[in-house]
Structures are given as C-alpha cells and as structure tokens.
Scaffold this active site. Structure first.
Site: not given
Ligand code: BGC
Length: 380
Positions: A134, A208, A345
């Site tokens: 991310h 998210h 997402e």
């Molecule tokens: C991911 C997870 C991650 C989370 C973070 C998601 O988009 O796929 O693996 O732990 O985001 O909170």
C-alpha cells in the site's frame, strides 16, 4: 490591511458553489459542508460532509482521503454507518489498517520491495516483511491532500489532489494524483482517479473502506452474501505475493460467481485460504476492456442493504478483515474484532511491476491515468 475585492473569477466560483448547493456558510441544508479536523505536518485537515437527496451522507477528510463515515438507509429508510473508522484524527494518526483511505502510489503488494523499469532497478521502502504494501511507510493514506473547494459540481463532491515527489518511498517520477469523490443522488459513492507523471513510474490507486452493511461495529461480516464477477483469481504464495498465474475459481472456495456467504467456505482446508488467513486475494474481473462494469455485489439480510461495486479496473482485492483484532477503539467507542469488516479494493493485479504478463501499471510522461470505481447502494 488587505481589502477584499471580489473578482469576476471569485464571484463565478461562489456562484458555482451555491448553484451546486455546496455552500459551507449555510449549515442548515448544505449538500457539502466542512469542519476542522486537526493538523498534520503543519497543514490544516478538514472533515467534509457530502449529502445527497436520497438519504446518504459521507464524511471524508483530506488526510489520506479517508472516508470516515458513510450513512446508508436500510430497507426501512433508517440510516446506518456502514464503514469502519475513528471519531478523531489523532486515532487515525496512531494506528489504522488503512480504514477508508485512498491507497497509493501502488496499492497492494510489490514483492521484495523492488522492481525494474526500463532497465533500472528501484528499491522501495519495505513495510510488510520484505515486501512493500500500500505505498510503503508513508503512502497516500498518510498524507494531507489538497482539497479544491471551488470546483463547480452539480452533485455533492470533493476534489482532492496530491503531488508525490520523485523518489518518494522509492518510486520514480513526480506524480500528480487527483481523486474526486461524488455522492450521487442515486445512492452511489463514486471515486474518479486521475494522475500524470514526469518520468516513467508504476501506479495502482485504490480505496480501502472496510464495509459492514449491518453497521460498523455490529459484528462479523461472515453472513454477508457476496458475488464476485470473476472466473479467475491470482493465487498467492505464503508471503501473500501473487505467483503470476491466473487460476480458474471453478471448484475452489474462491468461486463467488453465484452469491455465497463470506463465511460459508472460509474455514475449509485450502492452501490459498491458509496463505491469506482467510480471503485476501485479487480476482480477475470478467470484462472486455476498461469499461465500467460490475465487479461485486454484497448483501446483508437483517438491514436489507445491498452494495454493488462497479469499476473500470481489471481486478478487485476481496479482503475479509483477517488482521482486524479489536485493539483500537473505533467510532462511538466500538471496537472492530476479527472479520467485522470487508474490503473490496478495485485495482490492477498485485505485484504487476514484477509480473510482465499482468496488465501493465506503468504510467509514462504525456499519458493521463484515469480510473473510476462506484459503490452503489440499494435495499431489498
Ligand atoms: C491487504 C491485506 C492487508 C490489509 C491491511 C489489504 O488490502 O490485502 O493483506 O493486511 O490491506 O490492513
């Protein structure tokens, strides 16, 4: 003292805001209003409220572009907040699993925190074991975005922009990113993303929010019914990095082509579910190109709420909140335990910069990146 002299441009902007019903100076019936939310990196942060004509209200901050709350009517018209989050900016600054945020420059994982572009290797900040997740240590979810309050709009909306400098988190190129949130009168929260760069770079922007259609803090999402419009998914290894395959969902617990409860197969013995600690995978959407098409539909029986996700992106990460653990106090003092929120997402496939066969995430100077995702709400 500077005297305020209205210019034609400022009068036109004010008229546009009033026409759009977005006057912050009219708190009684505004379609958009603004309140102070605090300060980050010496910059003012605000909480914007968008209201549509059909009973929905979204509160969004320009810190991380975070959707702090989203009120959606249930089948009897009662509004309920369907996203997880915090009441204060300080809680977001302390710890958040990306609640409601805009994620970038590259959403999801890049294996070993590096990639090669046009013969040059770039090393990124690793923040997920050896990988980058991310956007790295300080991704787009942790920066203050500039809010353009003067954009004329016919529907309540919020325009945000952020200039990510060359080398930030290890990514090449100065990237100008823009995100517009629109709350339409047909009860959809639409997100339009745009970006340009001055050097070749990679880009994967997503949103998210953790949804719970029965209301944030009301319990597990395992009985939510889910449909994913995808015949294939991208399998992961034990480090949650895509292997590069596109695998049919047929005959696996990843098959959501016919609606199924999230919890129906989440506990079965399956390597993919073990690696993801539940669902934490990218599905390859059935579509012909970059058209806006249906990716997912989620429904919740007690409230009657239904959410459809439409996107121009080729993939969607369905994450069943496997890392939520109830430690942080959320809105209204509620805590968010294991699997009490789910994320959808929309995105390009994870680790695309290292997977040449996946659709490209490269953006070059002179190109304009544009992408749209809409979360559409209804009841049944
Ligand atoms: C991911 C997870 C991650 C989370 C973070 C998601 O988009 O796929 O693996 O732990 O985001 O909170």
């Amino acid at each position: 003292m500077t005297q305020y002299m209205p210019t034609i441009a400022s009068l036109a902007a004010a008229a546009a805001i009033l026409l759009a019903g977005c006057s912050p100076s009219n708190p009684e019936s505004p379609r958009r209003s603004r309140a102070p939310f605090g300060k980050v990196d010496g910059k003012e942060v605000f909480l914007y409220t968008l209201r549509n004509k059909s009973g929905m209200e979204a509160r969004i901050t320009n810190y991380g572009g975070i959707v702090v709350s989203l009120l959606v009517p249930d089948r009897s018209g009662r509004p309920g907040d369907v996203v997880l989050g915090y009441d204060s900016l300080s809680s977001y600054l302390k710890a958040t699993p990306y609640f409601g945020a805009i994620v970038g420059r590259y959403g999801n994982r890049i294996g070993k925190a590096r990639f090669t572009l046009e013969g040059k290797e770039y090393t990124l900040n690793a923040n997920d074991g050896p990988n980058t997740l991310h956007g790295g240590l300080k991704g787009f979810d942790k920066v203050v975005w500039e809010a353009d309050e003067n954009t004329p709009a016919t529907q309540p909306s919020l325009s945000l922009s952020y200039l990510s400098r060359d080398g930030e988190e290890g990514y090449p190129g100065s990237l100008k990113a823009a995100v517009v949130y629109t709350l339409t009168d047909s009860n959809e929260l639409r997100i339009d993303y745009a970006a340009t760069t001055d050097k070749p770079t990679v880009l994967n922007l997503t949103h998210h929010s953790y949804f719970n259609l029965a209301g944030a803090g009301s319990g597990e999402i395992l009985s939510h019914e889910l449909m994913l419009n995808a015949d294939r998914f991208t399998p992961i290894d034990s480090g949650l990095i895509t292997t590069g395959e596109l695998k049919p969902v047929e005959g696996t617990p990843m098959d959501f082509r016919t609606p199924a409860a999230v919890g129906a197969r989440i506990g079965v013995t399956d390597d993919q579910l073990r690696f993801g600690r539940g669902y934490d995978h990218n599905w390859v959407l059935n579509k012909t190109g970059g058209e806006l098409s249906l990716a997912a539909r989620v429904s919740e029986k007690t409230s009657g709420r239904v959410m459809e996700v439409w996107t121009t992106e080729p993939g969607v990460q369905f994450y069943s909140g496997n890392f939520l653990n109830g430690t942080n106090i959320g809105k209204g003092g509620k805590t968010y335990a294991y699997r009490t929120g789910l994320c959808l997402e929309t995105q390009h496939f994870p680790d695309s910069p290292n997977k040449p066969a996946f659709p490209s995430t490269v953006l070059r100077p002179g190109e304009k990146f544009a992408s749209t995702t809409a979360y559409r709400f209804s009841t049944r």
